[in-house]
Every structure is written in structure tokens, then in C-alpha cells.
Scaffold this active site. Structure first.
Site, PDB file in Angstrom:
ATOM      1  N   LYS A 116       0.804  -1.227   0.000  1.00 24.83           N
ATOM      2  CA  LYS A 116       0.000   0.000   0.000  1.00 24.83           C
ATOM      3  C   LYS A 116       0.837   1.277   0.000  1.00 24.83           C
ATOM      4  CE  LYS A 116      -3.587  -2.648   1.909  1.00 24.83           C
ATOM      5  NZ  LYS A 116      -4.297  -3.115   3.058  1.00 24.83           N
ATOM      6  N   GLU A 199      -3.630   7.218   7.997  1.00 25.68           N
ATOM      7  CA  GLU A 199      -4.423   7.860   6.969  1.00 25.68           C
ATOM      8  C   GLU A 199      -5.521   8.670   7.624  1.00 25.68           C
ATOM      9  OE1 GLU A 199      -4.544   4.993   3.239  1.00 25.68           O
ATOM     10  OE2 GLU A 199      -6.529   5.347   4.088  1.00 25.68           O
ATOM     11  N   ARG A 289      -4.873  -9.330  -7.328  1.00 19.51           N
ATOM     12  CA  ARG A 289      -5.343 -10.712  -7.250  1.00 19.51           C
ATOM     13  C   ARG A 289      -6.833 -10.770  -7.549  1.00 19.51           C
ATOM     14  NH1 ARG A 289      -8.445  -9.946  -2.842  1.00 19.51           N
ATOM     15  NH2 ARG A 289      -7.652  -8.580  -1.228  1.00 19.51           N
TER      16      ARG A 289
END
Lengths: 447, 130
Positions: A116, A199, A289
């Protein structure tokens, strides 16, 4: 084309992959832990190899055991499914070194896009708006300093987290200390990686994601999904396509995805996730994925996503039908959980397991199976498809009414409540809506 | 989560087959470790051919997926001592010794040299010394 694929996963997704292989006339090898000896996916595969004890760390996360199972059975490719080793770049590399094709993007692309922190750096460089956040936190003083700069509430995230693990919200500095210890530990045990970042948390946001399929010459977009209905940061209900987007917003969203991936030569399946806040998209992360909720996109796009993923990995040239999105699809995740606390993962024997008929149900379980506490709590994915959203919601209400599960507690009551709520019917919900709805219903029952 | 919930949870866990588990809920973390009574890899198994002495026969099982290499001298009826290496499992080009937990006489060899084996697969049974 591949002759034999080893499926490095379990449960419903292993079965989904076995079905795709059967249609492509590819033999399958299941790998399983001692806790899954009796599982349906083990019976459905052409061959099965026991790779370790119940704990995932020594079985489904055991790279060497899975590779040896592939070598011993002469598999020529490995499909990792979702979770477990599906975004493990080392495993992807080891598969290739052992002479088996990794059904996923190459290791360097997993490194760039699945991590990430890396993907946010790339997205930022390519001009995508990203959620205000920090880089990797390396010390505690830095943690509090950065959180103060961002402003509370903040989200603490583990770089290799996902599926609700390794993510916590903190509303104050005091809260942050407690959550920091939890996330650190979770990240260490579940994802073999201890990196953490922060975040900014948004209140009125929707989670919108785009399904992509990278082919040699082009990047195909297979539509989008709205996955805002989450409980403890795990998706509960998903819709395809995201009906709140205007045509202009959707075009802008797809442009952002091309901006991110066109230069990457990304040749596999992937999902790019965004937060949608006040008509603005913020890049969240990318999953390199197959995803749990791929089924609703299959319903609206008419593309068998798993087969397409396998064909791309085998370098088969194929033509997809003209993408012409039809109607609307909704998925509900039926999970095992305690009705009383609504948090507790219920385990035990499924004495009754009746699923709706006439619609798509993806499950790895059948009546009489024992649910063990080692893996995830997903019992079944209930997937409906209709000509428009209103009709699809009605279909889902009918489907949920047919479900009967006894022996263990489920979230069925909650799913029914959400699907019939005014917020859902009016398509007026946000990422925190499920939590709020559940809180309200708890207060009501005390009244 | 109150004490009653914990008790209910422990009852449930009791029925399941595992050694150790970490559980986490929103405000609680629970670590449960079961007493290792019959869960070791050299668990006593019941061989139908050995009805009279069944409790004295135990199985040496493969600790991993790989290729079994048996000690060349290994034969049925041969005596082994606790701690002896009876086989090696080749995994990722590494050879891992498999030792026997008990001494006794080899009762049956269940795999061929060079055969692929999975985790927990019986390799040989040993009639334990009294």
C-alpha cells in the site's frame, strides 16, 4: 494451456477455481490443512495433498509445503485465490523458480502495486489524488506527531493488511496508543510484515472499486463495484456497477485507472480501490489478485473472470465478448457470527445449511460440516442479478428469506435488515452506515 | 464479552481439534493452548492387524510435504532405538531427518524409498518396547 493447476487456497474460492479449471479442461490439485480433511474443495479436486496442521502459518501460508505439493504432483501453475499468499511477492517468485507459472502479476508488480505504501507513492507520482496520509511510521514519537498533523480521527493501517485485519480507527492520541499495539501485533502475525502508516478518516465516503484485466496489448476495464457497506472494515454487501456514479464520474474514474496502470504493462487481474467523497475520487489501494466479490462483476459483464485470469497467465490469446453491462448485481456475504455480541466468530457444526435456489451461491460448505476457528468466517456469497437495481434488491430480499442455517449463529438477520433499510433501498449509504445501523438496532432492543 | 461468554467459547473450543489458537474480538484477545495429550506427531494409532498389541504400535509420520528417503538398512523386524533417524524427507532440496520417538521393532514400512509424501502421512509403524 496449463495441464494441471495447484490451488493454494481453501473453501469457496478453491471450489470457484476448480470449476473454472474443469470448464477449461485443466486438472486440479487441492492443498489442505489437517483441519480441512473433510472439506468439499478437497473432494472436488482431482488430487489433494495435505500440507500441514490447522494453523494457517504452517499450512496455507507455508510456501515450501505448497511448492513441494506442486512439484510432487507435477502441477504447471499455481492459483493463489485471495488472502493467504495471493499477494506475496516472494511466493510468486518462488513459484517461477520451481518451474510453475504464478497465476497473478509478476513479483515486481506485486511489489509496486500490492504494497500500500508503494502503490500510493506511484499513484501520487502519476497525478492520482490520494487520501492524506503518512509514510511508514518507524518510531512512537513520529506516530503521535504525524497523527496530530493529519488531525483525528485517523486510520492506522498495516502495509500488508486487508480484509479488515491490520486496520484500526483512532479518535484521540490516547486511543491511538492502544490501537497501535493491536495493529502492530496483527500485522506481525497475519501478514508476516510489521510496517504501519496513518491515513485521514472520512465520514461520508463511499468505497468504489474498478475491476481490471491487463492483457498484452491493452488494459480492459470490466466495470466497477460499490463496496461501501462494511462492518469492522470488512465488506458485507457489494453492488455492481456502482449506481451512484454519473456517466461523467465513471469516465473520470476509469481515466484515473488508466493513468495508474497504462505504463505498468500489468498483465493480470486486479482491482483498483478508491474512496469517493463529495464527488472526488481518492486512490486507496490496489489488489493484485482475484477478489472475493468478483462474482457480481461476472454477472453484469458476462465475463468469467477466473477463466480469463487463467488464460492471460497461460498467454492464451482470446477475445472477450463485447462488454455490454447488463442490469445490476448484488452480493451479500453470509458470515458465521454470534447473534448476541455480533462480533464473535461462531464455530461448530452446521446442522442445517439451506441456501436459496435459482440464484448464484458460492460456498465451500454443506450441511453437516464443522466450521473451525482457524480461517475466515465466510459461509456463503449470495449473488443475485436483475434488470435494474430495484428488481435486484427485491430478488435479494427473496433469496435471503430462503436461507436457513442452524448449529451456528450467522449475520443473516443483519443482512435482511440492511437490504430492507430505507438507506439501502434509496442507495443512500456510506462506509460507516453498517456500524451505525447496528448501533441503532442494539439500542432499540434495550428499549 | 462477559465471563459467561468466555465459558461458552471455551466449551466450544474444547470440541475442536487444535493445539493452540489466538482469537481476537473488538475488545478482547484470547489465547488458548490445549494440553498436548494425544496430539504429537508420533501419535498412537490402531493397526487392525495388530489387535492384541494395538496400543503398543505407533506410527512415525511425515512432518512435511516432500520426498521420502528411507534409511537403506531399514527392514521389517529390525530393532530401532528412541532418537534414531529412520527416514529423511527432502523438501526444497533440503534433507530433513525424521527420528523415532520410541524404541522398538519395525512392524511395517508404509512408503517406498523416493516416494512423494504429504504432511502427516504414515511412514512406518513401530512395535514399542514394553
Amino acid at each position: 494451456m496449463f495441464k494441471k493447476i495447484l490451488i493454494a487456497n481453501r473453501g469457496e474460492i478453491a471450489i470457484r477455481i476448480i470449476r473454472a479449471c474443469q470448464q477449461l479442461k485443466i486438472a486440479t490439485v487441492a492443498v489442505y490443512s489437517t483441519a480441512d480433511r473433510q472439506a468439499l474443495f478437497v473432494q472436488l479436486a482431482d488430487e489433494a495433498v495435505c500440507i500441514g496442521p490447522a494453523s494457517a502459518k504452517n499450512s496455507y501460508l507455508n510456501r515450501e509445503a505448497i511448492l513441494m505439493a506442486g512439484i510432487n504432483t507435477n502441477a504447471d501453475a499455481i492459483h493463489p485465490g485471495y488472502g493467504f499468499l495471493s499477494e506475496d511477492e516472494l511466493f510468486a517468485q518462488m513459484c517461477e523458480e520451481c518451474g510453475m507459472t504464478w497465476i497473478g502479476p509478476q513479483a515486481s508488480l506485486i511489489h509496486d502495486f500490492s504494497d500500500k505504501t508503494n502503490s500510493r507513492k506511484i499513484a501520487k507520482k502519476l497525478g492520482l489524488p490520494i487520501i492524506p496520509g503518512t509514510g511508514m511510521i518507524t518510531s512512537e514519537p513520529q506516530l503521535y506527531d504525524q497523527a496530530n498533523k493529519l488531525g483525528y480521527p485517523v486510520l492506522l493501517k498495516a502495509s500488508h493488511g486487508g480484509g479488515g485485519k491490520g486496520i484500526r480507527m483512532a479518535s484521540s492520541a490516547k486511543d491511538l496508543f492502544v490501537k497501535y499495539e493491536t495493529v502492530k501485533e496483527e500485522a506481525g502475525s497475519s501478514f508476516l510484515d510489521g510496517s504501519i502508516y496513518l491515513e485521514r478518516d472520512f465520514e461520508a465516503a463511499r468505497h468504489i472499486e474498478v475491476q481490471v484485466l491487463g492483457m498484452p496489448e491493452k488494459l480492459l476495464i470490466l466495470g466497477d463495484r460499490d463496496c461501501s457497506l462494511q462492518k469492522h472494515r470488512q465488506k458485507v454487501i457489494e453492488e455492481s456497477n456502482a449506481s451512484i456514479l454519473t456517466q461523467a464520474e465513471r469516465q473520470h474514474l476509469y481515466k484515473l485507472v488508466h493513468q495508474l496502470l497504462d505504463g505498468a504493462n500489468y498483465q493480470s487481474l486486479g482491482t483498483v480501490e478508491f474512496l469517493f467523497v463529495q464527488h472526488q475520487f481518492y486512490f486507496l489501494e490496489m489488489n493484485t489478485r482475484l477478489q472475493v466479490e468478483h462474482g457480481i462483476t461476472e454477472e453484469t459483464s458476462g465475463v468469467d473472470i477466473v477463466q480469463a485470469q487463467i488464460k492471460v497467465a497461460a498467454h492464451e490469446s482470446f477475445e472477450l465478448p463485447n462488454l455490454n453491462f447488463q442490469g445490476h448485481a448484488i452480493e451479500c456475504r453470509l458470515n458465521a457470527e454470534n447473534d448476541m455480541t455480533a462480533h464473535l466468530f461462531e464455530t461448530g457444526k452446521l446442522t442445517e445449511f439451506t441456501m436459496p435456489t435459482g440464484i448464484r451461491v458460492d460456498t465451500g460448505l454443506q450441511s453437516g460440516d464443522v466450521l473451525t476457528p482457524f480461517y475466515d468466517r465466510l459461509l456463503a456469497k449470495i449473488i443475485v442479478h436483475g434488470t435494474d437495481r430495484t428488481m435486484t434488491v427485491k430478488k435479494m430480499q427473496d433469496a435471503l428469506a430462503q436461507i436457513k442455517v442452524s448449529g451456528i449463529g450467522t449475520n443473516l438477520k443483519q443482512l435482511k435488515q440492511i437490504i430492507s433499510s430505507e438507506q439501502f433501498i434509496k442507495d443512500h449509504y456510506y462506509i460507516h452506515s453498517v456500524g451505525k445501523m447496528m448501533e441503532e438496532s442494539t439500542h432499540e432492543s434495550f428499549a | 464479552m462477559n465471563l459467561e461468554d468466555v465459558n461458552k467459547l471455551l466449551d466450544k473450543l474444547e470440541q475442536l481439534d487444535f493445539d493452540e489458537v489466538d482469537l481476537e474480538f473488538d475488545q478482547a484477545r484470547i489465547h488458548v493452548k490445549k494440553r498436548a495429550n494425544n496430539t504429537s506427531q508420533h501419535e498412537i494409532t490402531f493397526d487392525s492387524d495388530q489387535k492384541q498389541t494395538e496400543a503398543d504400535v505407533f506410527m512415525v509420520k511425515s512432518p512435511m510435504v516432500g520426498v521420502a528417503h528411507l534409511e537403506a538398512s531399514l527392514k521389517k523386524g529390525q530393532r530401532v532405538h528412541a532418537g534414531d533417524v529412520v527416514a529423511q524427507i527432502e523438501s526444497m532440496k533440503l534433507f530433513n531427518d525424521v527420528t523415532t520417538l520410541y524404541g522398538g521393532v519395525i512392524n511395517q514400512i508404509k512408503v517406498k524409498d523416493g516416494e512423494s509424501v504429504e504432511f502427516d502421512q504414515p511412514l512406518l509403524s513401530i512395535k514399542k518396547d514394553k
